[in-house]
Scaffold this active site. Structure first.
Site: not given
Ligand code: CP
Ligand code: NVA
Length: 311
Positions: A109, A298, A230, A139, A270
């Site tokens: 991430r 998920r 979102d 997601q 999400c």
């Molecule tokens: N939807 C999602 O990716 O949640 P997290 O940021 O908690 O992993």
């Molecule tokens: N668009 C959001 C999604 C979180 C799961 C972000 O990037 O923070």
């Protein structure tokens, strides 16, 4: 299962999958979900290991990969941002090569999508996008599984995504196109999805599928089977929260907006959600919302993916 065409591959974008591979992952996910619900063990990935390299916070992504690997007989290892210092304490290429010597797959991430591309370039094991500033394919897999569970199929449906033309909007546009689902991304002027992603989605979509980026709620929501939203300020954009709140206010998913779609349209988010901003409490907790089924998926969707990448 026969060896998957996905074995050993990366998943940086949902469009790294062909339409057939996407359906195959969803079918495996549905089978694993059913087995999990029946308490049938499936240690398909016994002895395999997953590294979670995260630069941003997470509840769902981290937990679902961790629990998923456990249920598949393998193990996940979480590496906190301050430990790894991706590109700061150590170059991304060194991190990729070290993890490749110890783990079977990397889920990362990251703030910038280029970091994932660099990780994948140097990793000898599959790299999975656990969210970047450009896409959130895991997601989208869970979202498609949730929609398939509700409607029995994906092709021919219409989704309206309301809000920022962000990572989520991009993965949903590409995922919808691959699945034969029409999608309208409805965003305020200045917050449209990336034009190259819109063009790519149009190229992937069949003749009967429409891919639109619009500003008008009524036009985008007419005939929608699914309403998706979102957060207005994504992770890394926290300092824009107030200014975005002003711009996005007319795009809140509330009961009036839900009423512009088909009756009983499915409401997805999400998560994490900001009640009173992008969605009201009433809609999020209302009868049309499937956000917790979506969150649970998920786990199942990513188990399906891991079995194809590593099985
Ligand atoms: N939807 C999602 O990716 O949640 P997290 O940021 O908690 O992993
Ligand atoms: N668009 C959001 C999604 C979180 C799961 C972000 O990037 O923070």
């Amino acid at each position: 299962m026969e060896e998957s065409s996905l074995k050993g591959r990366d998943l940086l974008s949902i469009a790294d999958l062909s339409a057939a591979e996407l359906s195959a992952v969803l079918a495996t996910a549905a089978k694993l979900k059913s087995e999990t619900q029946q308490k049938i063990p499936h240690p398909i990935l016994a002895g395999q290991t997953l590294a979670l390299v995260f630069e941003k916070p997470s509840l769902r992504t981290r937990l679902s990969f961790d629990v998923g690997m456990f249920q598949l007989g393998g193990r996940a290892f979480y590496l906190a941002p301050q430990e790894v210092g991706l590109g700061k304490r150590e170059t991304i290429s060194d991190v990729a090569r070290v993890i490749s010597r110890m783990c079977s797959v990397i889920v990362a991430r990251v703030f910038t999508h280029e970091s994932l591309v660099e990780l994948a370039k140097y990793s000898e094991v599959p790299v999975v996008n656990g969210l970047s500033d450009f896409e959130h394919p895991c997601q989208a897999l869970a979202d498609l599984l949730t929609i398939q569970e509700r409607f029995g199929q994906l092709a021919g449906l219409k989704m309206a995504y309301i809000g920022d033309g962000n990572n989520m909007a991009h993965s949903l546009m590409l995922g919808a196109a691959l699945s034969g689902m029409s999608i309208s991304v409805i965003s305020p002027p200045g917050f449209e999805p990336n034009e190259e992603v819109v063009s790519q989605a149009r190229r992937l979509a069949g003749d009967k599928v429409t891919i639109k980026a619009v500003h008008n709620l009524e036009a985008g929501l007419a005939g929608a089977d699914i309403i998706y939203t979102d957060v207005w300020a994504s992770m890394g954009q926290e300092e824009e929260t107030e200014s975005r709140r002003q711009v996005f206010r007319p795009y809140q998913v509330n009961s009036r907006v839900v009423g512009l779609a088909k009756p009983d349209a499915l409401v997805l988010h999400c998560l994490p959600a900001h009640r009173g901003d992008e969605i009201t409490e009433e809609v999020l907790e209302g009868p049309q919302s499937a956000v917790f089924q979506q969150a649970e998926n998920r786990l199942h969707a990513q188990k399906g993916l891991l079995v194809h990448l590593l099985g």
